[in-house]
Motif scaffolding. Structure first.
Motif, PDB file in Angstrom:
ATOM      1  N   ASN A  56       0.910  -1.424   0.077  1.00 49.94           N
ATOM      2  CA  ASN A  56       0.042  -0.066   0.202  1.00 49.94           C
ATOM      3  C   ASN A  56       0.734   1.209   0.012  1.00 49.94           C
ATOM      4  OD1 ASN A  56      -2.625  -1.076  -0.336  1.00 49.94           O
ATOM      5  ND2 ASN A  56      -2.566  -2.002   1.581  1.00 49.94           N
ATOM      6  N   MET A  57       1.635   1.356  -1.012  1.00 51.98           N
ATOM      7  CA  MET A  57       2.500   2.602  -1.222  1.00 51.98           C
ATOM      8  C   MET A  57       1.383   3.078  -2.235  1.00 51.98           C
ATOM      9  SD  MET A  57       5.341   4.597  -1.633  1.00 51.98           S
ATOM     10  CE  MET A  57       5.379   5.906  -2.844  1.00 51.98           C
ATOM     11  N   SER A  58       1.326   4.606  -2.051  1.00 51.51           N
ATOM     12  CA  SER A  58       0.503   5.426  -2.878  1.00 51.51           C
ATOM     13  C   SER A  58       1.056   7.052  -3.025  1.00 51.51           C
ATOM     14  CB  SER A  58      -0.921   5.525  -2.536  1.00 51.51           C
ATOM     15  OG  SER A  58      -1.617   5.993  -3.425  1.00 51.51           O
ATOM     16  N   LYS A  69      -1.137   8.046 -18.487  1.00 53.93           N
ATOM     17  CA  LYS A  69      -0.119   7.065 -18.731  1.00 53.93           C
ATOM     18  C   LYS A  69      -0.911   5.629 -19.209  1.00 53.93           C
ATOM     19  CE  LYS A  69       4.417   5.137 -17.258  1.00 53.93           C
ATOM     20  NZ  LYS A  69       4.947   4.748 -18.402  1.00 53.93           N
ATOM     21  N   LEU A  70      -1.607   5.205 -18.199  1.00 60.53           N
ATOM     22  CA  LEU A  70      -2.118   4.021 -18.332  1.00 60.53           C
ATOM     23  C   LEU A  70      -2.839   3.954 -19.761  1.00 60.53           C
ATOM     24  CD1 LEU A  70      -4.899   2.485 -15.797  1.00 60.53           C
ATOM     25  CD2 LEU A  70      -4.967   2.121 -18.363  1.00 60.53           C
ATOM     26  N   ASP A  81       2.298  -8.670  -1.469  1.00 60.21           N
ATOM     27  CA  ASP A  81       1.061  -9.266  -1.708  1.00 60.21           C
ATOM     28  C   ASP A  81       0.100  -8.283  -2.219  1.00 60.21           C
ATOM     29  OD1 ASP A  81      -1.072 -10.832  -1.679  1.00 60.21           O
ATOM     30  OD2 ASP A  81      -1.228 -11.366   0.304  1.00 60.21           O
ATOM     31  N   LEU A  82       0.129  -8.536  -3.690  1.00 57.08           N
ATOM     32  CA  LEU A  82      -0.884  -7.608  -4.372  1.00 57.08           C
ATOM     33  C   LEU A  82      -2.300  -7.712  -4.054  1.00 57.08           C
ATOM     34  CD1 LEU A  82       0.480  -7.532  -7.815  1.00 57.08           C
ATOM     35  CD2 LEU A  82       0.762  -5.745  -6.328  1.00 57.08           C
ATOM     36  N   SER A  83      -2.747  -9.008  -3.613  1.00 53.99           N
ATOM     37  CA  SER A  83      -4.054  -9.002  -3.052  1.00 53.99           C
ATOM     38  C   SER A  83      -4.604  -8.172  -1.880  1.00 53.99           C
ATOM     39  CB  SER A  83      -4.604 -10.735  -2.688  1.00 53.99           C
ATOM     40  OG  SER A  83      -3.861 -10.890  -1.334  1.00 53.99           O
ATOM     41  N   THR A 115       0.145  -0.676 -13.891  1.00 52.76           N
ATOM     42  CA  THR A 115       0.853   0.446 -14.541  1.00 52.76           C
ATOM     43  C   THR A 115       1.592   1.431 -13.551  1.00 52.76           C
ATOM     44  OG1 THR A 115      -1.015   0.813 -16.312  1.00 52.76           O
ATOM     45  CG2 THR A 115       0.553   2.530 -15.980  1.00 52.76           C
ATOM     46  N   LYS A 116       1.014   1.699 -12.390  1.00 49.61           N
ATOM     47  CA  LYS A 116       1.673   2.679 -11.534  1.00 49.61           C
ATOM     48  C   LYS A 116       2.227   1.883 -10.521  1.00 49.61           C
ATOM     49  CE  LYS A 116       2.134   6.678  -9.452  1.00 49.61           C
ATOM     50  NZ  LYS A 116       3.687   7.201  -9.399  1.00 49.61           N
ATOM     51  N   ASP A 117       2.021   0.627 -10.473  1.00 48.88           N
ATOM     52  CA  ASP A 117       2.338  -0.164  -9.194  1.00 48.88           C
ATOM     53  C   ASP A 117       2.282   0.468  -7.828  1.00 48.88           C
ATOM     54  OD1 ASP A 117       3.801  -2.347  -7.955  1.00 48.88           O
ATOM     55  OD2 ASP A 117       5.828  -1.613  -8.403  1.00 48.88           O
ATOM     56  N   GLU A 118       1.118   0.920  -7.868  1.00 48.90           N
ATOM     57  CA  GLU A 118       0.810   1.426  -6.448  1.00 48.90           C
ATOM     58  C   GLU A 118      -0.643   1.219  -5.876  1.00 48.90           C
ATOM     59  OE1 GLU A 118       3.366   5.583  -6.600  1.00 48.90           O
ATOM     60  OE2 GLU A 118       1.425   5.656  -6.412  1.00 48.90           O
ATOM     61  N   ALA A 119      -1.035   1.447  -4.835  1.00 47.92           N
ATOM     62  CA  ALA A 119      -2.297   1.417  -4.275  1.00 47.92           C
ATOM     63  C   ALA A 119      -3.438   2.791  -4.839  1.00 47.92           C
ATOM     64  CB  ALA A 119      -2.609   1.498  -2.950  1.00 47.92           C
TER      65      ALA A 119
END
Ligand code: SF4
Length: 689
Positions: free
Chosen positions: A126-128, A139-140, A336-338, A352-356
């Motif tokens: 949960n980095m945002s 970007k997406l 854990d992406l879930s 795309t952003k690799d973020e929450a």
């Protein structure tokens, strides 16, 4: 008196002008454009850097809230509090209970990767950042259409389209070059509900209702494809899905779009012909298209316009952004992406952003036992910038521990349990890739001009020290930021020392063009994807399309009966960047107060006079601002100032649930609202919980 000059890169907006910063007796006394740097026409913000650095309202010591009041503590105690909190959290709830949010002051520069590294080491998904509602929807959409970020490259353009971007207020240097193009006989098309400075010199001003841009873009595709104004060879060689797109846009006639956008059909047709017949022609846009329910599909439509007219990656057209591939550490385990907020709802954004997706934070915090326990905000003020302030206030109040590191006491900082003093750019070293922030492959170092004021720490130091305290020192082994930057730069063969010797920066790549000729694009098929199979696989429309904002709003028909005006917030003014810099007196003088911009007939219908205080109400809440009545504003629409605090916080009006279905971006530029004279009875203003 000895005067020292430090070579820096201005952090006060994304452009990154070169600055000569003058220091006397350990104090920054003024800033001027750096002669060696290619971007050095500084604006009033950059010239006010010294006022920011030495402002008396700065946070200068770590502060801890005890019984509702802040008391000064030392950094040692602050680190003990954070270490104990994060170690206990990881052992009890798991690492994903930590959410880290960073803002533009960190996010626009290359040390922005450091908090993301920390999150990976700690183990939270949960980095945002502000990327949850700014730029990354673009970007997406661009990644899945043309394979990379696209930027309007106006030099040499025969026709410029300024789509929802008010350049004089946001990028004055680009506004100047657009004016030169117009003066030299080039054409300008402005898409904006307000008659802006550039709209007044435009060949066509397409004054559309906010939220309807996708209908306009689809109608332009209809004209350009129907009248065969596209580049056949390019389409044949470098795109997929053109026959499907051509068949799809037949229905989107200028007459159809005119009903939705309120732009006359003939004007849409003529503007489309002008863009379609001009080579090269550039479309410039930034965050505005993202901020409605059609954001992703609108950007796909704009990319399709660029591509089929052969304006992709050519000077004077729309070019890919270069950016350097810097080195990152290896991480011992996968996150854990879930457990990532928004991963299930918005998988393409998460990828795309690799973020929450932080816009879902409020609903997460309303669960019986919220998954997020500790939030660290660095250089960001969610209470000013995120939608639905009233709901967010309640959500933040449910966080067990809120930690804010910032330069000034923002609304978010005032709610925190622990507040940490942050150094300004003048007190720290930064790495600046102008490929990311200025669309040229130029790497610069922003040098430190003075020692940190008070007990302020540079942002990176918090993460280095926390990593050590929590047992991850091996993966973040650097003693200072220069060692870390050398590590980042290694793949480019560059070093901090080299950048110090070249304050105007080092070009790390040649400006390229027509990169689609060199090999496959970074899309699933390797071509421009006018039809996206990946979108279809996720259940999204594979072709650009238009959603009616009212139809996508819960009880939309009833809501717009009660709130018949269309509101938007987020428009930039030159003096400020988002919720920053209102403390600086000369900038405050430029834009002294928030206003609601309203057309003459609309103001008349509500009995509102110019300069009068009014209440703007939406289903989310109400704000009070002065009315600025003007013939330059489209009727039926109000533009609400952004970035102010208290009862003038425009985000009190915005919704966090009316979102783009693909990115999760909130509809900040389209919300139903109404206006009342302040003297009329109305619901109490609620700025609190
Ligand atoms: S345009 Fe942006 S980067 Fe340049 S001086 Fe102004 S605020 Fe700084």
């Amino acid at each position: 008196m000895m005067t020292k000059v430090a070579k820096m890169i201005c952090p006060m907006c994304s452009i990154g002008c070169g600055l000569d910063v003058f220091v006397e007796d350990g104090r920054v006394v003024k800033a001027e454009g750096m002669p060696e740097h290619p971007i050095n026409q500084i604006c009033p913000k950059g010239a006010s850097l010294h006022k920011l650095v030495h402002h008396s309202d700065r946070i200068l010591k770590p502060m801890r809230k005890v019984n509702g009041s802040f008391k000064e503590i030392g950094w040692r105690e602050a680190m003990d509090v954070m270490r104990d909190n994060l170690a206990t959290l990881r052992a009890t709830s798991g690492p994903d209970g930590l959410m880290v949010v960073i803002g533009d002051a960190v996010g626009l520069r290359e040390t922005r990767h450091i908090p993301a590294w920390f999150c990976k080491l700690y183990g939270t998904a949960n980095m945002s950042s502000t990327g949850s509602f700014c730029h990354y929807a673009n970007k997406l959409a661009m990644n899945y259409t043309i394979g990379n970020y696209l930027w309007g490259n106006f030099r040499g353009a025969k026709c410029v389209v300024a789509w929802g971007k008010n350049y004089p207020a946001s990028v004055p240097i680009t506004a100047a070059s657009i004016k030169r193009i117009v003066k030299g006989g080039g054409n300008l098309i402005v898409v904006d509900p307000r008659k802006t400075e550039l709209a007044k010199i435009a060949t066509f001003h397409l004054q559309l209702l906010p939220g309807t841009d996708a209908a306009l873009a689809l109608a332009m595709l209809n004209v350009i494809i129907g009248e065969k104004l596209f580049e056949h060879d390019f389409v044949e060689k470098y795109t997929t899905g053109f026959p499907a797109l051509a068949a799809h846009v037949v229905q989107f006639t200028p007459e159809w779009a005119s009903e939705i956008t309120r732009v006359p059909a003939d004007q849409i047709r003529q503007a489309a012909r002008l863009y379609g017949n001009s080579r090269p022609a550039a479309i410039g846009f930034a965050a505005t298209p993202e901020h409605n329910v059609n954001g992703i599909q609108l950007v796909r439509a704009l990319c399709s316009l660029v591509a089929i007219t052969g304006n992709l990656d050519v000077p004077g057209g729309s070019t890919y952004l270069d950016h350097a591939h810097l080195q990152h550490p290896r991480f011992p385990h996968e996150i854990d992406l879930s457990k990532r907020i928004g991963h299930a709802e918005y998988p393409l954004f998460s990828e795309t952003k690799d973020e929450a997706q932080i816009v879902l934070f409020n609903q997460v915090m309303e669960q019986e036992s919220p998954a997020i326990k500790t939030v660290i905000c660095q250089a960001t003020n969610p209470m000013g910038t995120q939608p639905n302030t009233n709901r967010l206030r309640k959500a933040l109040a449910r966080v067990d521990t809120l930690i804010v590191m910032d330069v000034f006491w923002s609304e978010t900082a005032k709610m925190a349990d622990l507040v940490l003093p942050a150094a300004t750019i003048a007190e720290r070293v930064e790495l600046c890739d102008h490929g990311y922030a200025g669309s040229v492959p130029l790497m610069c170092l922003s040098n430190r001009a003075i020692d940190p004021v008070g007990e302020a720490w540079p942002d990176w130091k918090l993460w280095f020290e926390l990593a050590k305290e929590l047992g991850h020192g091996e993966q973040m082994p650097w003693n200072d930021i220069e060692e870390c930057i050398d590590f980042q730069l290694a793949p480019l063969g560059l070093s901090v020392q080299q950048l110090k010797e070249k304050p105007g920066g080092i070009w790390y790549a040649k400006r390229a063009e027509k990169r689609y000729q060199e090999g496959p694009l970074n899309t699933p098929s390797g071509k421009v994807e006018l039809y996206s199979q990946r979108f279809a696989d996720h259940g999204y429309s594979p072709l650009p399309t238009y959603l009616d904002p009212v139809a996508t709003l819960e009880n939309g028909e009833q809501v717009i009966r009660d709130y018949p005006l269309v509101g938007a917030t987020g428009a930039r003014v030159l003096a400020y960047l988002h919720s920053q810099y209102r403390q600086i007196d000369n900038l405050r003088h430029l834009t002294p107060e928030p206003v609601v911009e309203i057309g003459i007939a609309t103001a008349g219908a509500y009995g509102v006079s110019n300069g009068e205080l009014v209440r703007v109400e939406s289903p989310q809440g109400a704000v009070v601002m002065k009315a600025q009545v003007s013939g330059d504003v489209m009727e039926g629409f109000v533009q609400v100032s952004y970035g102010w605090e208290g009862e003038a916080n425009g985000n009190i009006l915005t919704s966090d649930t009316h979102r783009d279905p693909i990115s999760g971006y909130p509809s900040l530029r389209w919300f139903p609202c109404r206006v009342r004279k302040l003297s009329e009875p109305g619901p109490a203003i609620r700025t609190g919980g």
